[in-house]
Scaffold this motif. Structure first.
Motif: not given
Ligand code: ADP
Ligand code: MG
Length: 493
Positions: A91-93, A209-211, A239-240, A255-256
């Protein structure tokens, strides 16, 4: 890697409760809108949840969230991202700072990690890896994780960042850890220590992966790519980020795996150029008087402008001030028409009860006549190519966000400005709930404070009714209407 040589691991833990399963696509769309415009890209995304209890979390975590941390309900990003990640999806948030992204991934990550085979004696872990751009951020995330693991000896976490003691980090790592929170640079250093024997990425099944926008801006892309090459390809990866620039988009795509993209539209869905207001009237009679009052006021002001010949020349185009009055039904349409006649207003009328030819003719007349008024049912107006108008009057308050966004969008096309006025009755609670979310501070400040207060109270009654299951936002346009809206927006940009 070949996946078949790797030890299988479970990813999917979410089972949709019946109350969520029963939501129709339209209701889901309406809920997504009402939570500030949740947009989902990608196939087979689970429906959003609105209560913590719908996630099937363990009791200790439920208690922590609701009793200790006192988070009444999930935030917008949490309501959609958590069920999606818990179903095993990448997920990409994308959601603004302060919107609760951290536990959007912590909760599903803990669930996933706890379901994995525990580390054996000769395994160091980790099972979960969180990458953050700065030391401060990594520490902050680590603290957040510890809130959820402090009662639980089966999950050890460690924060690996530059600038902090490497020796202690190494000793802790040697004992084995389930979760590592790290900056990419320090993680690479640690991975290469002892010719790669200190810790291993072999058991990693969950990567965050945050920020991500900042990770990228700070030039960590090569390091992250390098780390990811050593992690099993069927890992779960999320990833967020607060923003999602194009360069990050292509990085994420590499990557995802088949990710869902959840974006919280923190902008108000109502066009910036629309000035919204409303009146709450005690009964139908007062409401009608208010309507006449608005029309009188509107055209009196206009007459003043157009009687000035100089200004008329300059303002030829905008001096044509059109109005649309939206009503909820054919009956209302006819009733309102005959009442308005008595006050000297002869709006062009369009509703499904009129023959097609007459509808076409009325629309044409509305377009070509200066300062004309169109009276129509909201349903019929949807597909129509109605011209730019100066004022939209929503005579029967909107019951859904989608409807409200569409009707207000009939004014202020392009760079023009326009007004949208809603007329409310005291029992129209859903409409008050919609207005409360749609009106901006500057708009509220120019409305009678008592009326604003009444609107807020009506909205609160609706909200508590929703929590008790007594009220529900009624069905909206469904995906289609909104898709159209989005497409139009994107075209404009
Ligand atoms: P982001 O990562 O999007 O910037 P954070 O995850 O740091 O946001 O959360 C911002 C703040 O909101 C934190 O103080 C957090 O404890 C709090 N918070 C998170 N979720 C909720 C919730 N559901 N209800 C209330 N507060 C919350
Ligand atoms: Mg954050």
């Amino acid at each position: 890697f070949t996946i078949k040589d790797l030890e299988p691991f479970p990813k999917s833990f979410y089972s949709e409760p019946d109350e969520v399963k029963l939501m129709t696509d339209d209701e889901v769309e309406e809920m997504r809108l009402s939570l500030g415009g949740i947009k989902v890209k990608g196939k087979h995304c689970p429906k959003l949840i609105t209560r913590w209890s719908q996630l099937g979390l363990p009791t200790d975590i439920m208690n922590l969230i609701t009793k200790e941390l006192k988070y009444d309900e999930p935030t917008a990003i949490q309501s959609q991202a958590i069920p999606a990640i818990m179903s095993g999806r990448d997920l990409i948030g994308i959601s603004k700072t302060g919107s609760g992204k951290t536990i959007s991934y912590i909760l599903p990550m803990l669930r996933q990690i706890k379901a994995q085979r525990t580390l054996s004696k000769n395994e160091t872990g980790p099972l979960g890896l969180i990458l953050a751009p700065t030391r401060e951020l990594a520490l902050q995330i680590n603290e957040e994780v510890e809130k959820f693991t402090k009662q639980d000896r089966s999950i050890r976490t460690i924060c690996c960042t530059g600038g902090s003691e490497m020796k202690k980090q190494i000793n802790d790592l040697k004992r084995g850890v389930e979760i590592v929170v790290a900056t990419p640079g320090r993680l690479i250093d640690i991975l290469t220590l002892n010719s790669g024997k200190l810790i291993s990425t072999k058991r990693i099944t969950f990567v965050v992966m945050d920020e991500a926008d900042r990770l990228f801006d700070m030039g960590f892309e090569p390091q992250i790519t390098q780390i990811m090459k050593t992690v099993r390809p069927d890992k779960q990866c999320v990833l967020f980020s607060a923003t999602f620039p194009n360069k990050l988009r292509s990085f994420a795509a590499r990557i995802l795996t088949d990710p869902l993209t959840v974006t919280i539209n923190s902008n108000n869905l109502v066009n910036e150029n629309v000035n919204q207001s409303f009146y709450i009237e005690d009964n139908e009679n007062d409401k009608f008087n208010r309507l006449v009052n608005i029309l009188d006021g509107f055209y009196k002001v206009n007459k003043n402008i157009t009687s000035n010949s100089e200004e008329r020349e300059i303002d030829e185009e905008v001096s044509d001030k059109k109005i649309i009055i939206f009503v909820s039904s054919q009956q209302f349409c006819d009733l309102l028409y005959s009442k308005l006649e008595n006050f000297g207003y002869f709006p062009y009328t369009i509703h499904a009860g009129k023959p097609y030819q007459e509808r076409v003719m009325n629309l044409e007349k509305f377009k070509t006549t200066t300062n004309s008024i169109l009276l129509c049912t909201e349903v019929l107006s949807r597909g129509l190519n109605v011209p730019e108008v100066s004022l939209v009057i929503i005579y029967n308050a909107a019951k859904t966000f989608a409807q409200y966004v569409h009707t207000t969008g009939r004014t202020a096309r392009g760079t023009h400005k326009g007004d949208a006025i809603t007329l409310l009755l005291p029992d129209e609670l859903a409409a008050a709930y919609i207005l409360k979310r749609a009106l901006r501070e500057r708009e509220l400040s120019s409305i009678d404070p008592q009326m604003v207060e009444d609107m807020k109270q009506m909205s609160e009654r609706f909200e508590s009714g929703m929590k008790e299951g007594k009220y529900k936002l009624s069905k909206g346009f469904g995906g289609k209407g909104l898709d159209n809206l989005d497409t139009k927006r994107e075209e404009k940009q």
